[in-house]
Structures are given as C-alpha cells and as structure tokens.
Scaffold this motif. Sequence first.
Motif, PDB file in Angstrom:
ATOM      1  N   VAL A  23       0.839  -1.194   0.000  1.00 43.11           N
ATOM      2  CA  VAL A  23       0.000   0.000   0.000  1.00 43.11           C
ATOM      3  C   VAL A  23       0.879   1.251   0.000  1.00 43.11           C
ATOM      4  O   VAL A  23       0.641   2.202  -0.758  1.00 43.11           O
ATOM      5  CB  VAL A  23      -0.947   0.014   1.220  1.00 43.11           C
ATOM      6  CG1 VAL A  23      -1.637   1.371   1.348  1.00 43.11           C
ATOM      7  CG2 VAL A  23      -1.976  -1.104   1.119  1.00 43.11           C
ATOM      8  N   GLY A  24       1.915   1.224   0.842  1.00 44.63           N
ATOM      9  CA  GLY A  24       2.796   2.380   0.951  1.00 44.63           C
ATOM     10  C   GLY A  24       3.429   2.777  -0.365  1.00 44.63           C
ATOM     11  O   GLY A  24       3.634   3.965  -0.646  1.00 44.63           O
ATOM     12  N   ARG A  25       3.712   1.784  -1.205  1.00 49.80           N
ATOM     13  CA  ARG A  25       4.341   2.076  -2.499  1.00 49.80           C
ATOM     14  C   ARG A  25       3.374   2.761  -3.470  1.00 49.80           C
ATOM     15  O   ARG A  25       3.805   3.292  -4.499  1.00 49.80           O
ATOM     16  CB  ARG A  25       4.891   0.779  -3.116  1.00 49.80           C
ATOM     17  CG  ARG A  25       6.089   0.214  -2.366  1.00 49.80           C
ATOM     18  CD  ARG A  25       6.835  -0.811  -3.192  1.00 49.80           C
ATOM     19  NE  ARG A  25       6.087  -2.040  -3.391  1.00 49.80           N
ATOM     20  CZ  ARG A  25       6.070  -3.069  -2.532  1.00 49.80           C
ATOM     21  NH1 ARG A  25       6.754  -2.991  -1.395  1.00 49.80           N
ATOM     22  NH2 ARG A  25       5.375  -4.155  -2.813  1.00 49.80           N
ATOM     23  N   HIS A  26       2.081   2.734  -3.141  1.00 49.37           N
ATOM     24  CA  HIS A  26       1.088   3.362  -4.017  1.00 49.37           C
ATOM     25  C   HIS A  26       0.513   4.648  -3.422  1.00 49.37           C
ATOM     26  O   HIS A  26      -0.478   5.164  -3.924  1.00 49.37           O
ATOM     27  CB  HIS A  26      -0.027   2.356  -4.322  1.00 49.37           C
ATOM     28  CG  HIS A  26       0.454   1.189  -5.135  1.00 49.37           C
ATOM     29  ND1 HIS A  26       0.665   1.268  -6.485  1.00 49.37           N
ATOM     30  CD2 HIS A  26       0.798  -0.067  -4.763  1.00 49.37           C
ATOM     31  CE1 HIS A  26       1.107   0.106  -6.930  1.00 49.37           C
ATOM     32  NE2 HIS A  26       1.197  -0.718  -5.908  1.00 49.37           N
ATOM     33  N   LEU A 100      -9.922   2.897  -8.924  1.00 52.75           N
ATOM     34  CA  LEU A 100      -8.859   1.921  -8.691  1.00 52.75           C
ATOM     35  C   LEU A 100      -7.556   2.639  -8.369  1.00 52.75           C
ATOM     36  O   LEU A 100      -7.172   3.595  -9.054  1.00 52.75           O
ATOM     37  CB  LEU A 100      -8.681   1.056  -9.943  1.00 52.75           C
ATOM     38  CG  LEU A 100      -7.542   0.038  -9.905  1.00 52.75           C
ATOM     39  CD1 LEU A 100      -7.833  -1.056  -8.883  1.00 52.75           C
ATOM     40  CD2 LEU A 100      -7.319  -0.565 -11.287  1.00 52.75           C
ATOM     41  N   VAL A 101      -6.862   2.171  -7.310  1.00 48.41           N
ATOM     42  CA  VAL A 101      -5.532   2.678  -6.977  1.00 48.41           C
ATOM     43  C   VAL A 101      -4.469   1.659  -7.376  1.00 48.41           C
ATOM     44  O   VAL A 101      -3.498   1.983  -8.053  1.00 48.41           O
ATOM     45  CB  VAL A 101      -5.431   3.016  -5.471  1.00 48.41           C
ATOM     46  CG1 VAL A 101      -4.008   3.456  -5.113  1.00 48.41           C
ATOM     47  CG2 VAL A 101      -6.433   4.100  -5.092  1.00 48.41           C
ATOM     48  N   ALA A 102      -4.667   0.406  -6.977  1.00 55.02           N
ATOM     49  CA  ALA A 102      -3.703  -0.652  -7.305  1.00 55.02           C
ATOM     50  C   ALA A 102      -4.360  -2.002  -7.075  1.00 55.02           C
ATOM     51  O   ALA A 102      -5.334  -2.117  -6.316  1.00 55.02           O
ATOM     52  CB  ALA A 102      -2.441  -0.519  -6.444  1.00 55.02           C
ATOM     53  N   VAL A 103      -3.813  -3.029  -7.721  1.00 52.46           N
ATOM     54  CA  VAL A 103      -4.338  -4.375  -7.542  1.00 52.46           C
ATOM     55  C   VAL A 103      -3.185  -5.376  -7.568  1.00 52.46           C
ATOM     56  O   VAL A 103      -2.232  -5.229  -8.341  1.00 52.46           O
ATOM     57  CB  VAL A 103      -5.396  -4.719  -8.625  1.00 52.46           C
ATOM     58  CG1 VAL A 103      -4.789  -4.705 -10.026  1.00 52.46           C
ATOM     59  CG2 VAL A 103      -6.079  -6.059  -8.338  1.00 52.46           C
ATOM     60  N   ASP A 104      -3.258  -6.362  -6.692  1.00 51.99           N
ATOM     61  CA  ASP A 104      -2.285  -7.460  -6.633  1.00 51.99           C
ATOM     62  C   ASP A 104      -3.083  -8.765  -6.598  1.00 51.99           C
ATOM     63  O   ASP A 104      -3.287  -9.358  -5.542  1.00 51.99           O
ATOM     64  CB  ASP A 104      -1.402  -7.321  -5.391  1.00 51.99           C
ATOM     65  CG  ASP A 104      -0.352  -8.418  -5.290  1.00 51.99           C
ATOM     66  OD1 ASP A 104      -0.139  -9.128  -6.286  1.00 51.99           O
ATOM     67  OD2 ASP A 104       0.241  -8.574  -4.193  1.00 51.99           O
ATOM     68  N   PRO A 105      -3.553  -9.235  -7.765  1.00 52.75           N
ATOM     69  CA  PRO A 105      -4.499 -10.355  -7.793  1.00 52.75           C
ATOM     70  C   PRO A 105      -3.920 -11.704  -7.417  1.00 52.75           C
ATOM     71  O   PRO A 105      -4.663 -12.620  -7.071  1.00 52.75           O
ATOM     72  CB  PRO A 105      -4.998 -10.356  -9.241  1.00 52.75           C
ATOM     73  CG  PRO A 105      -3.916  -9.710 -10.018  1.00 52.75           C
ATOM     74  CD  PRO A 105      -3.308  -8.687  -9.113  1.00 52.75           C
TER      75      PRO A 105
END
Length: 325
Positions: A23-26, A100-105
């Motif tokens: 999360v911090g990286r985004h 959408l901010v980021a996704v790690d599916p």
Amino acid sequence: MRGGTVSNHYKAASVPPLTSAWVGRHLETGERIVGTEALHGGITAEMRRLTIAIRDGGTRDLVLRSFVDPFSVEHAKDWLNREADALTLLAETGVPAPRLVAVDPTAAHCAYPSLLMTHLTGRTLLDDEGVEARVPLLARQLVAIHAVLPAERPREYAVLTTADTVVVPKGVDVVLWAAAIDVIRKPAPPYEGRFLHRDFHPGNVLFDVPPGCPAGARITGVVDWATASWGPADLDVAHCSTNLALLHGPAWGLRFAVAYEEAGGVLAAAANERLYWRVRDGLACSEDVKSVAQSWREAGRTELTTRAVVERLDAYVTALMDGPG
C-alpha cells in the motif's frame, strides 16, 4: 459472491506488513497509513478502511479488499482482475463507483490477493425504515449501470446454482420447491446482453441520509464489482429482488422488478422468462442462507436468524411460483 467466511484471525489483526508495504508504495510521497478499520457486512472478502496521513497534515481514506480464506484465494485472480477492469471502465461513466488505486491479484507483493481503491462517502442501509424511499433509488441506479456500454464486454455471467445443487430447506412445501427447481432445469431463455454488476443488492450500495429524513436518502456509491459480467438485466434485477425479500419481506422483492421498469429498465417480455431468472436467483440463495444471514446480523440486523431468513426465502419462492411471473 460466494465462498467461505473470512478468517477470524485476520479480522482481529492489523494490515499484514507485506500488504502495508505494498500500500505504501502506491501512496503519494510523504503519506503513510495511520489507522485501519474493519468494514463489516461482506461474506467472501476482508474489507478495511485505511486512514492515510497526507502532507498538509490532514487525512484521506482508502479501502483495501483482501481475499483470505482458501476458497476466495483460489478465485481471487479472476475476481480482482474483473473488479479492476470494472472500476477502470466506470471511472469514465456517471456510475458512483470507487476509483482503482492498485491491484495485486496473485499476492505477488501482499500477504493475500488484494485491491486498493478510493473510499466513498455514505453507508449501507439495511433497516426496514425508509425502504419505500430506497427501492426506487436502487432501481434507477441499476438502470444506469445497465446502460453502461463497455468497449470490450466482460466475461459472460456465471450460473450460481443448478437444479441438482439447490438446498431445499426443512419445513417447506417440497412439492412447490420441486416445481420451482423444475423451472431452472429448462435452458436459459434468450436475452439481450447488458453490463451487469452481478451482485447488486442493498449491502453493496452506499447512501447519504439527511438527519431525521429517511425519505431524503441519496446513493453515494456502488461497491463490490468483483463479479461484473455480461448477461440479462433480469439477472441483476432478480438478485436485488431476492435480497430485498430476505431483508425486508417478500413484498419488497416483488416490488423491485416493478420499480426497475418504472425507472425505464427493460426486462424479458414473457412471464415465463421473467420467472426463470427470479426463481433461479432465489434458489441460488438456498445454498448460502447461513452466511448471508450471518453477514446481516453482523451489520446490525440481529433479528435475521438463519431460520428467519429461510422462512422469508420460502415465502418469496412461493410468491414467485403462485404469481403471474
């Protein structure tokens, strides 16, 4: 959506370090997570609101969705990619969905498969008070969702039950239920496809309500797009109808389809085709009654025991089979 319940251990824990670092990286430079809060009411996903400290001394909120139980992890890649695609599509429309901010599916970076999105204002409204004002709002919102025209169609809708997997509750009219099951043994009716939410119901809609004025409610957001699909409008209408019937009584389930048409929505022309979709969704719920009832009790509807929900489901299926379709 369907699947197991989330881990109690994860509910009690803060965001795992791997996920927190992701999360911090985004976040923007100088921002950091300063608070977390569990969001209740879901069945398959763990939802958390993250409070982010920003550079000017204020805060903003994001929402983290993580799939943590084995069944959900197995399906997370599909669900999270679909949600990411839906949120990207909806950002260009008037539908009030998160960004959408980021996704790690695949949990390549997080402890569990996860999606990070913006936080929407408002809250879910599951109480009986004010339902007569909310049903038309829900109907109009669903008509707007079905009007979305994606450049690339999402995956075809998934069937959530079959005639052989329906769980017939104890104490119901087994002859009537057998007749209902026979309805869905037939091939699905032909339909004109629409963009579907596929899990549209009051638990996935956020409202703002002026103090002391339930009739003044307005929708501020629609969430949980992980099963966005392509299929018949009747299917989304049927799903919301089932949920309204179980939350507020069978009459509200029957009312929703009328409200949808009053809002300009178009449903199957033939009564037997409408019946097919509505019965199919009602019977699908028979397999998940316990988890649905539990999620609603956790959200404050403590009187909705599993037995109470089963009785409402039986009354709704009976009303469908006894009605004109």
